[in-house]
Scaffold this motif. Sequence first.
Motif, PDB file in Angstrom:
ATOM      1  N   SER A  32      12.855  24.538  30.701  1.00 14.84           N
ATOM      2  CA  SER A  32      13.337  23.728  31.198  1.00 14.84           C
ATOM      3  C   SER A  32      15.172  23.483  30.851  1.00 14.84           C
ATOM      4  CB  SER A  32      13.093  22.451  29.584  1.00 14.84           C
ATOM      5  OG  SER A  32      13.724  21.585  29.499  1.00 14.84           O
ATOM      6  N   ILE A  33      15.592  22.091  31.799  1.00  9.24           N
ATOM      7  CA  ILE A  33      16.806  22.700  32.359  1.00  9.24           C
ATOM      8  C   ILE A  33      17.686  20.776  31.758  1.00  9.24           C
ATOM      9  CG2 ILE A  33      18.739  22.480  33.957  1.00  9.24           C
ATOM     10  CD1 ILE A  33      16.968  23.640  35.692  1.00  9.24           C
ATOM     11  N   PRO A  34      18.392  20.808  30.179  1.00 11.31           N
ATOM     12  CA  PRO A  34      18.643  19.827  30.031  1.00 11.31           C
ATOM     13  C   PRO A  34      19.757  19.195  31.205  1.00 11.31           C
ATOM     14  CG  PRO A  34      18.434  21.484  29.032  1.00 11.31           C
ATOM     15  CD  PRO A  34      18.961  21.885  29.577  1.00 11.31           C
ATOM     16  N   PRO A  35      20.082  17.684  31.689  1.00  7.85           N
ATOM     17  CA  PRO A  35      20.646  17.263  31.981  1.00  7.85           C
ATOM     18  C   PRO A  35      22.671  17.562  31.776  1.00  7.85           C
ATOM     19  CG  PRO A  35      19.273  15.231  30.968  1.00  7.85           C
ATOM     20  CD  PRO A  35      19.327  16.713  30.582  1.00  7.85           C
ATOM     21  N   GLY A  36      22.802  18.123  33.032  1.00 10.52           N
ATOM     22  CA  GLY A  36      24.288  18.317  32.434  1.00 10.52           C
ATOM     23  C   GLY A  36      24.194  20.105  32.203  1.00 10.52           C
ATOM     24  N   THR A 196      20.510  21.124  36.775  1.00 14.49           N
ATOM     25  CA  THR A 196      20.712  22.121  37.689  1.00 14.49           C
ATOM     26  C   THR A 196      20.470  23.305  38.097  1.00 14.49           C
ATOM     27  OG1 THR A 196      22.975  21.256  37.771  1.00 14.49           O
ATOM     28  CG2 THR A 196      22.610  23.606  39.556  1.00 14.49           C
ATOM     29  N   LEU A 197      19.881  23.861  38.852  1.00 13.68           N
ATOM     30  CA  LEU A 197      19.136  25.325  39.327  1.00 13.68           C
ATOM     31  C   LEU A 197      19.787  26.319  39.906  1.00 13.68           C
ATOM     32  CD1 LEU A 197      16.767  26.872  38.089  1.00 13.68           C
ATOM     33  CD2 LEU A 197      15.317  26.212  39.825  1.00 13.68           C
ATOM     34  N   GLY A 210      27.684  29.357  33.686  1.00 17.86           N
ATOM     35  CA  GLY A 210      28.285  30.113  32.328  1.00 17.86           C
ATOM     36  C   GLY A 210      26.442  29.839  31.458  1.00 17.86           C
ATOM     37  N   GLY A 211      25.166  29.797  31.993  1.00 11.42           N
ATOM     38  CA  GLY A 211      24.193  29.346  31.746  1.00 11.42           C
ATOM     39  C   GLY A 211      22.731  30.248  31.784  1.00 11.42           C
ATOM     40  N   PRO A 212      22.012  29.269  30.286  1.00 13.15           N
ATOM     41  CA  PRO A 212      20.910  30.666  30.965  1.00 13.15           C
ATOM     42  C   PRO A 212      20.618  31.282  32.001  1.00 13.15           C
ATOM     43  CG  PRO A 212      19.673  28.614  29.457  1.00 13.15           C
ATOM     44  CD  PRO A 212      21.599  28.503  30.160  1.00 13.15           C
ATOM     45  N   ILE A 213      20.413  32.829  31.288  1.00  8.35           N
ATOM     46  CA  ILE A 213      19.737  33.462  33.284  1.00  8.35           C
ATOM     47  C   ILE A 213      18.486  33.966  33.121  1.00  8.35           C
ATOM     48  CG2 ILE A 213      20.366  35.239  34.772  1.00  8.35           C
ATOM     49  CD1 ILE A 213      23.676  35.772  33.724  1.00  8.35           C
ATOM     50  N   GLN A 221       7.269  35.855  31.903  1.00  7.67           N
ATOM     51  CA  GLN A 221       7.777  35.990  30.548  1.00  7.67           C
ATOM     52  C   GLN A 221       8.422  34.850  30.449  1.00  7.67           C
ATOM     53  OE1 GLN A 221       7.404  39.769  31.611  1.00  7.67           O
ATOM     54  NE2 GLN A 221       5.764  39.614  30.839  1.00  7.67           N
ATOM     55  N   ALA A 222       9.067  34.194  31.584  1.00  5.66           N
ATOM     56  CA  ALA A 222      10.206  33.351  31.472  1.00  5.66           C
ATOM     57  C   ALA A 222      11.552  33.947  30.279  1.00  5.66           C
ATOM     58  CB  ALA A 222       9.891  31.969  30.953  1.00  5.66           C
ATOM     59  N   SER A 223      12.425  34.600  30.552  1.00  5.88           N
ATOM     60  CA  SER A 223      12.957  35.382  29.679  1.00  5.88           C
ATOM     61  C   SER A 223      13.875  34.210  29.784  1.00  5.88           C
ATOM     62  CB  SER A 223      13.033  36.419  29.527  1.00  5.88           C
ATOM     63  OG  SER A 223      13.264  37.677  30.415  1.00  5.88           O
ATOM     64  N   GLN A 224      15.118  33.950  29.225  1.00  9.82           N
ATOM     65  CA  GLN A 224      15.700  33.145  28.671  1.00  9.82           C
ATOM     66  C   GLN A 224      17.126  34.021  28.304  1.00  9.82           C
ATOM     67  OE1 GLN A 224      16.748  29.262  28.956  1.00  9.82           O
ATOM     68  NE2 GLN A 224      14.478  28.227  29.767  1.00  9.82           N
TER      69      GLN A 224
END
Length: 226
Positions: A32-36, A196-197, A210-213, A221-224
């Motif tokens: 899930s990618i929040p706005p911004g 943004t993806l 600068g965000g999750p990878i 496992q959708a590990s972040q």
Amino acid sequence: MMGQERTIGALEIAGLTIRIADRLLVSDLSVSIPPGAVVTLMGPSGSGKSTILAHLCGTLDRQFDVSGSVRLGGADLTAMRPEDRKVGILFQEALLFPHLSVGENLAFGLPAEISRDERRRRVEAALSDAELDGLADRDPATLSGGQKARAALMRTLLAEPRALLLDEPFSRLDAALRDKIRQFVFDHARKAGLPTLLVTHDMADAQSAGGPIIDMEDAGQASQQS
């Protein structure tokens, strides 16, 4: 630069699995990618990164077998036509239309009902924001790599997308330009409040975002990882 206010919600991918023939490309990806926010999918060529983006855009070939859901601002994208999804995308190449001037390229995505004066105002504001003042009438072929990248982003933002996809858009830039263009793209995506993806095989891209990878080799496992 943006037009009327619009609601932008999260980009939500749930249980996405993609196969072609007997080959499993993507297994049970959820994010899930929040706005911004910017999330990065990391992986080598052939790991399914660009296939995911094509599915999100609605352009994936029907030979692929896809399950799972994709929602943007709560709306299910799966049954929507590509042009109705309001998903912007930047590719490795800054795909500017060669038969249009720089200004005409930027104006391309603007709603048809906008007046000529308003179109000109928005284009001029976008050119100024991208440090491309005075280049509206230029042939895109005469722009440098960095100028093309900034123009392509401005054209995408002027179309008022509700999400932004980045398909390794920095990989063909000269090393001296990459940091500047990365920062330019991420800053504008956040300013516009877009989920943004980014897909890339370059750790420097992911760190700059600068965000999750998410490691595509561990996407089941959708590990972040921060």
